[in-house]
Design a protein around this motif. Sequence first.
Motif, PDB file in Angstrom:
ATOM      1  N   ARG A   1       4.924   0.717   0.939  1.00  0.00           N
ATOM      2  CA  ARG A   1       4.919   0.128  -0.664  1.00  0.00           C
ATOM      3  C   ARG A   1       4.910   1.414  -1.583  1.00  0.00           C
ATOM      4  O   ARG A   1       4.789   2.415  -1.332  1.00  0.00           O
ATOM      5  CB  ARG A   1       3.557  -0.498  -0.692  1.00  0.00           C
ATOM      6  CG  ARG A   1       3.152  -1.782   0.027  1.00  0.00           C
ATOM      7  CD  ARG A   1       1.901  -2.484  -0.384  1.00  0.00           C
ATOM      8  NE  ARG A   1       1.535  -3.497   0.461  1.00  0.00           N
ATOM      9  CZ  ARG A   1       1.773  -4.752   0.362  1.00  0.00           C
ATOM     10  NH1 ARG A   1       2.617  -5.150  -0.746  1.00  0.00           N
ATOM     11  NH2 ARG A   1       1.644  -5.796   1.173  1.00  0.00           N
ATOM     12  N   LYS A   2       5.669   0.878  -2.539  1.00  0.00           N
ATOM     13  CA  LYS A   2       6.104   1.929  -3.621  1.00  0.00           C
ATOM     14  C   LYS A   2       4.932   2.126  -4.384  1.00  0.00           C
ATOM     15  O   LYS A   2       4.339   0.945  -4.771  1.00  0.00           O
ATOM     16  CB  LYS A   2       7.307   1.511  -4.542  1.00  0.00           C
ATOM     17  CG  LYS A   2       8.300   1.525  -3.814  1.00  0.00           C
ATOM     18  CD  LYS A   2       9.849   0.943  -4.495  1.00  0.00           C
ATOM     19  CE  LYS A   2      10.972   0.998  -3.825  1.00  0.00           C
ATOM     20  NZ  LYS A   2      12.237   0.268  -4.473  1.00  0.00           N
ATOM     21  N   ALA A   3       4.580   3.241  -4.930  1.00  0.00           N
ATOM     22  CA  ALA A   3       3.469   3.332  -5.817  1.00  0.00           C
ATOM     23  C   ALA A   3       3.754   2.749  -7.181  1.00  0.00           C
ATOM     24  O   ALA A   3       4.648   2.914  -7.761  1.00  0.00           O
ATOM     25  CB  ALA A   3       3.335   4.825  -6.010  1.00  0.00           C
ATOM     26  N   LYS A   4       2.733   1.962  -7.938  1.00  0.00           N
ATOM     27  CA  LYS A   4       2.959   1.466  -8.937  1.00  0.00           C
ATOM     28  C   LYS A   4       2.825   2.587 -10.356  1.00  0.00           C
ATOM     29  O   LYS A   4       1.736   3.430  -9.950  1.00  0.00           O
ATOM     30  CB  LYS A   4       1.756   0.195  -9.226  1.00  0.00           C
ATOM     31  CG  LYS A   4       1.868  -0.906  -8.553  1.00  0.00           C
ATOM     32  CD  LYS A   4       1.136  -1.945  -8.681  1.00  0.00           C
ATOM     33  CE  LYS A   4       1.208  -2.983  -7.771  1.00  0.00           C
ATOM     34  NZ  LYS A   4       0.385  -4.181  -8.204  1.00  0.00           N
ATOM     35  N   PRO A   5       3.524   2.268 -10.927  1.00  0.00           N
ATOM     36  CA  PRO A   5       3.537   3.676 -12.076  1.00  0.00           C
ATOM     37  C   PRO A   5       2.191   3.279 -12.794  1.00  0.00           C
ATOM     38  O   PRO A   5       1.661   2.347 -13.077  1.00  0.00           O
ATOM     39  CB  PRO A   5       4.596   3.214 -13.012  1.00  0.00           C
ATOM     40  CG  PRO A   5       4.922   1.943 -12.880  1.00  0.00           C
ATOM     41  CD  PRO A   5       4.750   1.623 -11.450  1.00  0.00           C
ATOM     42  N   ALA A   6       1.559   4.648 -13.252  1.00  0.00           N
ATOM     43  CA  ALA A   6       0.169   4.536 -14.000  1.00  0.00           C
ATOM     44  C   ALA A   6       0.562   3.786 -15.393  1.00  0.00           C
ATOM     45  O   ALA A   6       1.697   4.165 -15.952  1.00  0.00           O
ATOM     46  CB  ALA A   6      -0.219   5.959 -14.036  1.00  0.00           C
ATOM     47  N   CYS A   7      -0.559   3.377 -15.896  1.00  0.00           N
ATOM     48  CA  CYS A   7      -0.557   2.646 -16.951  1.00  0.00           C
ATOM     49  C   CYS A   7      -0.126   4.089 -18.185  1.00  0.00           C
ATOM     50  O   CYS A   7      -0.946   4.716 -18.344  1.00  0.00           O
ATOM     51  CB  CYS A   7      -1.526   1.848 -17.440  1.00  0.00           C
ATOM     52  SG  CYS A   7      -1.780   1.266 -19.172  1.00  0.00           S
TER      53      CYS A   7
END
Length: 147
Positions: A138-144
Amino acid sequence: MPRFFAGVASCLLLLTGAFLLWQGRAQQPSLAAPPPPRLAAAPMPMTLSPIPQAPSADPKSKEQKRFARADKDENGRITLAELVEPRRKAYAKLDLNQDGKLTFEEWAVRTIDKFEDADADKSKWLTPAEYATTAPKRKAKPACSCG
């Protein structure tokens, strides 16, 4: 004897519940009469600020845009070659021996490679631990970046 005490206890609980129910009845509070309605003042005219010019929408429809993407030579017609060309690159990547024929092994090469990589002991079958290594990463979701 225990039945007698159980009967006495249940009678006391029943009487206590009835007493609390009798004492806990809400009484209707007397409400004051509502004040007479006021006469509404005449509505004040509201001034609206002018609406700025809205941006114009692209006149091309979704289908017109799709047609334009497929019409590579922009002559207003789509040939079979124009329609098939994007698929040639994907086919060429799969046709490993470049013979123009796609075998099952060529089509499934990624799955076969993934199996061979996961089969650490080269037993031609996967254990639960080996199979767990084939799970998609899974690709890491970008931080807000709020705030």
